[in-house]
Motif scaffolding. Structure first.
Motif, mmCIF file in Angstrom:
data_model
loop_
_atom_site.group_PDB
_atom_site.id
_atom_site.type_symbol
_atom_site.label_atom_id
_atom_site.label_comp_id
_atom_site.label_asym_id
_atom_site.label_seq_id
_atom_site.Cartn_x
_atom_site.Cartn_y
_atom_site.Cartn_z
ATOM 1 N N ILE A 125 0.842 -1.193 0.000
ATOM 2 C CA ILE A 125 0.000 0.000 0.000
ATOM 3 C C ILE A 125 0.879 1.244 0.000
ATOM 4 O O ILE A 125 0.547 2.249 -0.621
ATOM 5 C CB ILE A 125 -0.940 -0.007 1.216
ATOM 6 C CG1 ILE A 125 -1.901 -1.202 1.139
ATOM 7 C CG2 ILE A 125 -1.745 1.288 1.294
ATOM 8 C CD1 ILE A 125 -2.853 -1.312 2.317
ATOM 9 N N ASP A 126 2.031 1.166 0.688
ATOM 10 C CA ASP A 126 2.951 2.305 0.743
ATOM 11 C C ASP A 126 3.361 2.751 -0.655
ATOM 12 O O ASP A 126 3.359 3.948 -0.978
ATOM 13 C CB ASP A 126 4.215 1.940 1.539
ATOM 14 C CG ASP A 126 3.890 1.348 2.899
ATOM 15 O OD1 ASP A 126 3.158 0.341 2.938
ATOM 16 O OD2 ASP A 126 4.387 1.871 3.913
ATOM 17 N N ALA A 127 3.743 1.778 -1.499
ATOM 18 C CA ALA A 127 4.180 2.092 -2.863
ATOM 19 C C ALA A 127 3.040 2.672 -3.684
ATOM 20 O O ALA A 127 3.247 3.592 -4.489
ATOM 21 C CB ALA A 127 4.731 0.834 -3.534
ATOM 22 N N ALA A 128 1.818 2.159 -3.484
ATOM 23 C CA ALA A 128 0.661 2.663 -4.226
ATOM 24 C C ALA A 128 0.365 4.120 -3.851
ATOM 25 O O ALA A 128 0.060 4.946 -4.717
ATOM 26 C CB ALA A 128 -0.555 1.787 -3.952
ATOM 27 N N ILE A 129 0.461 4.435 -2.554
ATOM 28 C CA ILE A 129 0.232 5.818 -2.108
ATOM 29 C C ILE A 129 1.263 6.744 -2.734
ATOM 30 O O ILE A 129 0.937 7.833 -3.233
ATOM 31 C CB ILE A 129 0.302 5.902 -0.574
ATOM 32 C CG1 ILE A 129 -0.865 5.131 0.053
ATOM 33 C CG2 ILE A 129 0.286 7.356 -0.108
ATOM 34 C CD1 ILE A 129 -0.782 5.015 1.559
ATOM 35 N N LYS A 130 2.517 6.327 -2.719
ATOM 36 C CA LYS A 130 3.597 7.130 -3.295
ATOM 37 C C LYS A 130 3.362 7.345 -4.785
ATOM 38 O O LYS A 130 3.503 8.463 -5.304
ATOM 39 C CB LYS A 130 4.944 6.440 -3.065
ATOM 40 C CG LYS A 130 6.133 7.196 -3.616
ATOM 41 C CD LYS A 130 7.429 6.445 -3.327
ATOM 42 C CE LYS A 130 8.637 7.182 -3.909
ATOM 43 N NZ LYS A 130 9.901 6.439 -3.642
ATOM 44 N N ALA A 131 2.983 6.277 -5.485
ATOM 45 C CA ALA A 131 2.754 6.371 -6.927
ATOM 46 C C ALA A 131 1.601 7.316 -7.242
ATOM 47 O O ALA A 131 1.702 8.155 -8.142
ATOM 48 C CB ALA A 131 2.473 4.983 -7.497
ATOM 49 N N LEU A 132 0.505 7.186 -6.501
ATOM 50 C CA LEU A 132 -0.649 8.049 -6.768
ATOM 51 C C LEU A 132 -0.288 9.515 -6.584
ATOM 52 O O LEU A 132 -0.642 10.360 -7.417
ATOM 53 C CB LEU A 132 -1.805 7.653 -5.848
ATOM 54 C CG LEU A 132 -3.103 8.434 -6.073
ATOM 55 C CD1 LEU A 132 -4.310 7.505 -6.065
ATOM 56 C CD2 LEU A 132 -3.283 9.502 -4.984
ATOM 57 N N ASP A 133 0.421 9.831 -5.513
ATOM 58 C CA ASP A 133 0.793 11.229 -5.256
ATOM 59 C C ASP A 133 1.735 11.769 -6.327
ATOM 60 O O ASP A 133 1.603 12.913 -6.777
ATOM 61 C CB ASP A 133 1.441 11.353 -3.878
ATOM 62 C CG ASP A 133 0.444 11.110 -2.746
ATOM 63 O OD1 ASP A 133 -0.770 11.240 -3.008
ATOM 64 O OD2 ASP A 133 0.883 10.794 -1.622
ATOM 65 N N ILE A 134 2.700 10.943 -6.751
ATOM 66 C CA ILE A 134 3.669 11.379 -7.769
ATOM 67 C C ILE A 134 2.999 11.553 -9.132
ATOM 68 O O ILE A 134 3.237 12.545 -9.839
ATOM 69 C CB ILE A 134 4.834 10.376 -7.859
ATOM 70 C CG1 ILE A 134 5.718 10.479 -6.606
ATOM 71 C CG2 ILE A 134 5.669 10.618 -9.116
ATOM 72 C CD1 ILE A 134 6.857 9.497 -6.571
#
Length: 318
Positions: free
Chosen positions: A144-153
């Motif tokens: 989930i951490d990577a998904a949050i980072k990807a969405l924000d970027i």
């Protein structure tokens, strides 16, 4: 299959003795659904899985025991592993943003999905799968951490201006995140320290939350004689975090007790939710005040509208 559980409240499982050629996607396809937080391959024959909480890990293990064993996992063993609680930032993102391991990108303009999307996504973390056509793409991350980072970027990137980027449904997730069954938003704090102020209480509430960049408290009623406070939050996810922060840190909160309110506030209207999303809060700034007397008149009007927690006057802003 052997299952070793040295840590009773662990939210992490480690699958060992997996076939060396087994890919993560294949391994997950052989496992039951669960509330996955993070999936990490270890070496050639192990796979570590973190769940949202220890109950999710325990429920997953029970289902795994009952289901027919997949041939690829016939020799696998499971060990529970010690791990800390789910980070507040992740819990908050799940509660307020419906965060999951899945990010979807849709074309809302006359453009195709950028070919660079797969590479841009990989920069944010390991990917379980990537599906795309000209008009939409679905990226399944391993955490989930990577998904949050990807969405924000992606949302901040000029490349994806005009595209709709949002969290998608994780097909491997069995049931919704562990928030109160009735989505409670009201807490009651009792045994508050003598002389405590509403402003001090608000600072304590907000100290246990990450910077959400939006209002989190709908209303607060402080019963000073009764040493009680009634707080209505805008989101059940935030209420759950604050509840846990008081429940698990009673010694550092001076004996303050926390409980869910037996009565529920009126539902949040669509207009109020929209206003909060665009920046509405409990704080109002008034500029171009000519003097202190004018400030006092404004404060008098404000107090007729509701309880004023605190106020300040900075002559440099007049």
């Amino acid at each position: 299959m052997s299952i070793q559980q040295k840590h009773v409240l662990a939210r992490s499982l480690v699958f060992k003795q997996l076939p060396p050629s087994l890919e993560v996607k294949q391994a997950l396809s052989c496992l039951p659904r669960g509330r996955f937080h993070d999936i990490v391959p270890r070496g050639k024959d192990s796979l570590a899985i973190k769940f949202l909480d220890f109950r999710s890990a325990s429920r997953f293990t029970q289902k795994f025991r009952l289901l027919p064993r997949a041939p690829l996992l016939k020799d696998a063993t499971i060990e529970y592993e010690a791990s800390g609680p789910l980070p507040i930032e992740i819990l908050t993102a799940i509660g307020l943003r419906n965060a999951s391991r899945v990010v979807r990108v849709s074309a809302t303009i006359a453009k195709d999905i950028p070919e660079s999307l797969i590479d841009d996504s990989k920069k944010c973390g390991p990917i379980e799968s990537f599906e795309s056509d000209k008009r939409k793409a679905v990226i399944n991350f391993l955490s989930i951490d990577a998904a949050i980072k990807a969405l924000d970027i992606l949302r901040a990137s000029k490349t994806y201006v005009g595209y709709h980027v949002y969290f998608g449904y994780d097909k491997k997730c069995d049931i919704p995140p562990p928030y109160p069954a009735r989505f409670k938003t009201d807490l009651v704090l009792t045994d508050l320290p003598k002389g405590a102020t509403t402003n001090e209480l608000l600072q304590r509430l907000q100290s246990g939350l990450p910077d959400l960049k939006q209002e989190t408290i709908r209303s607060i009623v402080f019963d000073e004689p009764g040493a009680k406070a009634f707080i209505n939050f805008l989101e059940p996810g935030v209420a759950k975090i604050v509840y846990g922060s008081f429940k698990h840190a009673k010694t550092s909160t001076g004996g303050v007790s926390v409980s869910w309110s037996r009565t529920t506030s009126s539902p949040i209207t669509a207009s109020l939710r929209m206003a909060v999303n665009v920046g509405a809060s409990r704080t109002m700034t008034i500029s171009h005040l000519e003097n202190v007397e004018q400030m006092r008149r404004v404060l008098k009007v404000a107090k007729k509208l509701g309880t004023v927690v605190s106020h300040s006057y900075n002559p440099s802003n007049d």
